[in-house]
Design a protein around this motif. Structure first.
Motif, PDB file in Angstrom:
ATOM      1  N   LEU A  24     -10.804 -42.951   7.911  1.00  0.00           N
ATOM      2  CA  LEU A  24     -11.059 -43.483   9.250  1.00  0.00           C
ATOM      3  C   LEU A  24     -11.567 -42.382  10.175  1.00  0.00           C
ATOM      4  O   LEU A  24     -12.530 -42.584  10.932  1.00  0.00           O
ATOM      5  CB  LEU A  24      -9.786 -44.115   9.803  1.00  0.00           C
ATOM      6  CG  LEU A  24      -9.883 -44.664  11.236  1.00  0.00           C
ATOM      7  CD1 LEU A  24     -11.002 -45.689  11.366  1.00  0.00           C
ATOM      8  CD2 LEU A  24      -8.549 -45.271  11.655  1.00  0.00           C
ATOM      9  N   TYR A  25     -10.928 -41.221  10.125  1.00  0.00           N
ATOM     10  CA  TYR A  25     -11.369 -40.109  10.975  1.00  0.00           C
ATOM     11  C   TYR A  25     -12.784 -39.654  10.597  1.00  0.00           C
ATOM     12  O   TYR A  25     -13.580 -39.297  11.465  1.00  0.00           O
ATOM     13  CB  TYR A  25     -10.391 -38.936  10.882  1.00  0.00           C
ATOM     14  CG  TYR A  25      -9.161 -39.114  11.742  1.00  0.00           C
ATOM     15  CD1 TYR A  25      -9.278 -39.391  13.107  1.00  0.00           C
ATOM     16  CD2 TYR A  25      -7.888 -39.007  11.198  1.00  0.00           C
ATOM     17  CE1 TYR A  25      -8.152 -39.562  13.896  1.00  0.00           C
ATOM     18  CE2 TYR A  25      -6.756 -39.174  11.983  1.00  0.00           C
ATOM     19  CZ  TYR A  25      -6.894 -39.447  13.330  1.00  0.00           C
ATOM     20  OH  TYR A  25      -5.776 -39.611  14.114  1.00  0.00           O
ATOM     21  N   LEU A  93      -6.878 -47.896  19.435  1.00  0.00           N
ATOM     22  CA  LEU A  93      -6.198 -48.453  18.262  1.00  0.00           C
ATOM     23  C   LEU A  93      -5.706 -47.343  17.352  1.00  0.00           C
ATOM     24  O   LEU A  93      -4.613 -47.415  16.789  1.00  0.00           O
ATOM     25  CB  LEU A  93      -7.148 -49.376  17.503  1.00  0.00           C
ATOM     26  CG  LEU A  93      -7.677 -50.592  18.280  1.00  0.00           C
ATOM     27  CD1 LEU A  93      -8.732 -51.320  17.453  1.00  0.00           C
ATOM     28  CD2 LEU A  93      -6.534 -51.529  18.628  1.00  0.00           C
ATOM     29  N   VAL A  94      -6.521 -46.299  17.202  1.00  0.00           N
ATOM     30  CA  VAL A  94      -6.131 -45.161  16.359  1.00  0.00           C
ATOM     31  C   VAL A  94      -4.905 -44.479  16.941  1.00  0.00           C
ATOM     32  O   VAL A  94      -4.019 -44.016  16.206  1.00  0.00           O
ATOM     33  CB  VAL A  94      -7.302 -44.164  16.223  1.00  0.00           C
ATOM     34  CG1 VAL A  94      -6.884 -42.948  15.415  1.00  0.00           C
ATOM     35  CG2 VAL A  94      -8.502 -44.848  15.570  1.00  0.00           C
ATOM     36  N   LEU A  95      -4.836 -44.409  18.271  1.00  0.00           N
ATOM     37  CA  LEU A  95      -3.685 -43.789  18.935  1.00  0.00           C
ATOM     38  C   LEU A  95      -2.397 -44.524  18.567  1.00  0.00           C
ATOM     39  O   LEU A  95      -1.367 -43.906  18.290  1.00  0.00           O
ATOM     40  CB  LEU A  95      -3.899 -43.808  20.449  1.00  0.00           C
ATOM     41  CG  LEU A  95      -2.850 -43.095  21.306  1.00  0.00           C
ATOM     42  CD1 LEU A  95      -2.708 -41.644  20.890  1.00  0.00           C
ATOM     43  CD2 LEU A  95      -3.225 -43.184  22.774  1.00  0.00           C
ATOM     44  N   ARG A  96      -2.438 -45.849  18.534  1.00  0.00           N
ATOM     45  CA  ARG A  96      -1.258 -46.625  18.155  1.00  0.00           C
ATOM     46  C   ARG A  96      -0.894 -46.390  16.681  1.00  0.00           C
ATOM     47  O   ARG A  96       0.286 -46.321  16.326  1.00  0.00           O
ATOM     48  CB  ARG A  96      -1.508 -48.113  18.383  1.00  0.00           C
ATOM     49  CG  ARG A  96      -1.718 -48.482  19.837  1.00  0.00           C
ATOM     50  CD  ARG A  96      -1.706 -49.982  20.034  1.00  0.00           C
ATOM     51  NE  ARG A  96      -2.094 -50.345  21.376  1.00  0.00           N
ATOM     52  CZ  ARG A  96      -3.309 -50.711  21.745  1.00  0.00           C
ATOM     53  NH1 ARG A  96      -4.266 -50.787  20.824  1.00  0.00           N
ATOM     54  NH2 ARG A  96      -3.597 -51.023  22.987  1.00  0.00           N
ATOM     55  N   GLY A 123      -1.894 -37.651  17.664  1.00  0.00           N
ATOM     56  CA  GLY A 123      -1.950 -38.669  18.703  1.00  0.00           C
ATOM     57  C   GLY A 123      -2.344 -38.087  20.039  1.00  0.00           C
ATOM     58  O   GLY A 123      -3.144 -38.666  20.786  1.00  0.00           O
ATOM     59  N   ARG A 124      -1.804 -36.905  20.361  1.00  0.00           N
ATOM     60  CA  ARG A 124      -2.168 -36.247  21.618  1.00  0.00           C
ATOM     61  C   ARG A 124      -3.644 -35.860  21.604  1.00  0.00           C
ATOM     62  O   ARG A 124      -4.339 -35.968  22.615  1.00  0.00           O
ATOM     63  CB  ARG A 124      -1.315 -34.998  21.834  1.00  0.00           C
ATOM     64  CG  ARG A 124       0.177 -35.248  21.822  1.00  0.00           C
ATOM     65  CD  ARG A 124       0.658 -35.970  23.040  1.00  0.00           C
ATOM     66  NE  ARG A 124       0.526 -35.145  24.231  1.00  0.00           N
ATOM     67  CZ  ARG A 124       0.867 -35.557  25.441  1.00  0.00           C
ATOM     68  NH1 ARG A 124       1.308 -36.773  25.609  1.00  0.00           N
ATOM     69  NH2 ARG A 124       0.734 -34.765  26.483  1.00  0.00           N
ATOM     70  N   LEU A 129      -9.204 -37.093  23.433  1.00  0.00           N
ATOM     71  CA  LEU A 129     -10.605 -37.411  23.150  1.00  0.00           C
ATOM     72  C   LEU A 129     -11.096 -38.607  23.957  1.00  0.00           C
ATOM     73  O   LEU A 129     -12.286 -38.747  24.203  1.00  0.00           O
ATOM     74  CB  LEU A 129     -10.780 -37.728  21.657  1.00  0.00           C
ATOM     75  CG  LEU A 129     -10.742 -36.550  20.694  1.00  0.00           C
ATOM     76  CD1 LEU A 129     -10.767 -37.057  19.272  1.00  0.00           C
ATOM     77  CD2 LEU A 129     -11.901 -35.603  20.942  1.00  0.00           C
ATOM     78  N   GLY A 130     -10.192 -39.501  24.345  1.00  0.00           N
ATOM     79  CA  GLY A 130     -10.596 -40.690  25.082  1.00  0.00           C
ATOM     80  C   GLY A 130     -11.256 -40.344  26.393  1.00  0.00           C
ATOM     81  O   GLY A 130     -10.788 -39.507  27.143  1.00  0.00           O
ATOM     82  N   GLY A 131     -12.361 -40.986  26.700  1.00  0.00           N
ATOM     83  CA  GLY A 131     -13.063 -40.740  27.953  1.00  0.00           C
ATOM     84  C   GLY A 131     -14.145 -39.714  27.834  1.00  0.00           C
ATOM     85  O   GLY A 131     -15.105 -39.730  28.596  1.00  0.00           O
TER      86      GLY A 131
END
Length: 371
Positions: A24-25, A93-96, A123-124, A129-131
């Motif tokens: 996935l990564y 979704l990956v974070l969850r 997760g952190r 990475l978001g945004g």
């Protein structure tokens, strides 16, 4: 080494999960560019290292035939989404998934403690990475600070609301069954004390339990920092790269922090666990503030019965409480960004409807007792 078939199946499942996460990564990295691609590829490498751990255990148990890992349906769907709509559509979704992965290791004896911590760090990194930009990350951080600062105010407002509404309904219900001022006053004061102590005890247990969990997490992080400094350094570098620092900047900052043990522990617990070692909530402060907030609210409908009795005291109690409920409802609405007028009126309407019900029940019970 002899291993039960059920255990072998678990180890194989863990290996396949790690390879699936790595796939996935890799897919997310293919749908990204620049520093984000580098970070995602490194996350994939970390998952592949985890898979290697489970493969070594399987080899020690005598397993030599490993099936090629095929991406699960979920990974294939997320990969398609990332390529079509961009990695940002998939990262939440990956974070969850990372949060779930961190928890699952705690029930597996063969999983090193560092593996759970690494998943939390992943997760952190995903969250960072978001945004795609430091500016937005700073804005999010400031938003969290504002939310934390408003938490005490929010808790106080809701505590007053709980005390006011519950004791008002208690008094209205008892007043429906009897006109005896002493009984109504006793019920109001007992309701105030019982509710306030109950709120305080519940808040103390809740915050203390949470604090013990956090202290355990910090203790584990301290042990990992002492036993596996290189792995912790690598995770810290990864997090800072995800936040937008260049490779050299991230490495320099991480090495400087790791050179100071206490600073390193503070930073790692903040970055990997989202905790601040010196800023854990006090259960006594939480219990005291909950007691006080509930008691203040619960005292309002009692006030008229300290000097009066009968229907006039009940009317004043209801009127005083209605004004207070309007204020509390308006405050709650402001905290949630809604109309203060609407919030206040809604609070009065709800309390009025429930008050009619409990007063009617009180009258029925009171009538039954006197018959």
């Amino acid at each position: 080494m002899s291993v039960e078939p059920e255990r072998l199946a678990l180890l194989e499942a863990m290996r396949e999960d790690e390879l699936d996460a790595a796939a996935l990564y890799r897919a997310l990295a293919d749908a990204s560019n620049g520093r984000r691609r580098d970070v995602l590829n490194r996350l994939a490498e970390a998952e592949e290292r985890h898979a290697g751990h489970w493969e070594r255990l399987l080899r020690e148990a005598g397993v030599t035939d490993f099936r090629p890992a095929k991406p699960t349906l979920r990974t294939r769907v997320l990969s398609v989404m990332a390529h079509r709509f961009g990695a940002d559509s998939v990262l939440p979704l990956v974070l969850r998934l990372e949060a779930a992965d961190a928890a699952k290791y705690r029930d597996v004896a063969e999983a090193p403690e560092t593996m759970s911590a690494e998943e939390m760090a992943h997760g952190r990194a995903v969250a960072a990475l978001g945004g795609g930009g430091k500016g937005e990350q700073i804005a999010r951080s400031e938003g969290r600070h504002r939310a934390a600062a408003g938490g005490a105010l929010r808790a106080g407002v809701f505590g007053v609301n709980d005390g006011l509404l519950s004791n008002l309904l208690l008094i209205v219900g008892v007043a429906g069954g009897t006109d005896n001022r002493n009984i109504i006053l006793l019920a109001g004061l007992v309701g105030l004390l019982a509710g306030a102590f109950s709120m305080a005890a519940g808040e103390w247990v809740s915050v203390q339990s949470q604090r013990e969990v956090y202290e355990r997490e910090i203790s584990v992080e301290r042990e990992e920092l002492a036993e596996f400094p290189e792995e912790e350094l690598e995770e810290l570098i990864l997090i800072y790269q995800a936040k937008g620092l260049s490779d050299d900047e991230a490495k320099a900052l991480a090495r400087r922090i790791m050179g100071q043990p206490e600073s390193a522990l503070d930073t790692l617990t903040r970055e990997e666990l989202g905790l601040a070692p010196g800023e854990l909530d006090s259960p006594w402060v939480a219990a005291t503030s909950s007691f006080a907030a509930f008691a203040v609210g619960a005292f309002i409908p009692v006030i008229p019965y300290l000097a009066g009795s009968g229907a006039s005291a009940l009317v004043v109690a209801v009127g005083l409480s209605a004004v207070s409920l309007f204020g509390v409802g308006a405050a709650v609405a402001l905290l949630t960004g809604r109309s203060a007028l609407r919030g206040g009126l809604r609070q009065i309407v709800i309390a009025g409807l429930v008050g009619v019900v409990v007063n009617t029940i009180g009258r029925l019970i009171g009538h039954g007792v006197t018959v």
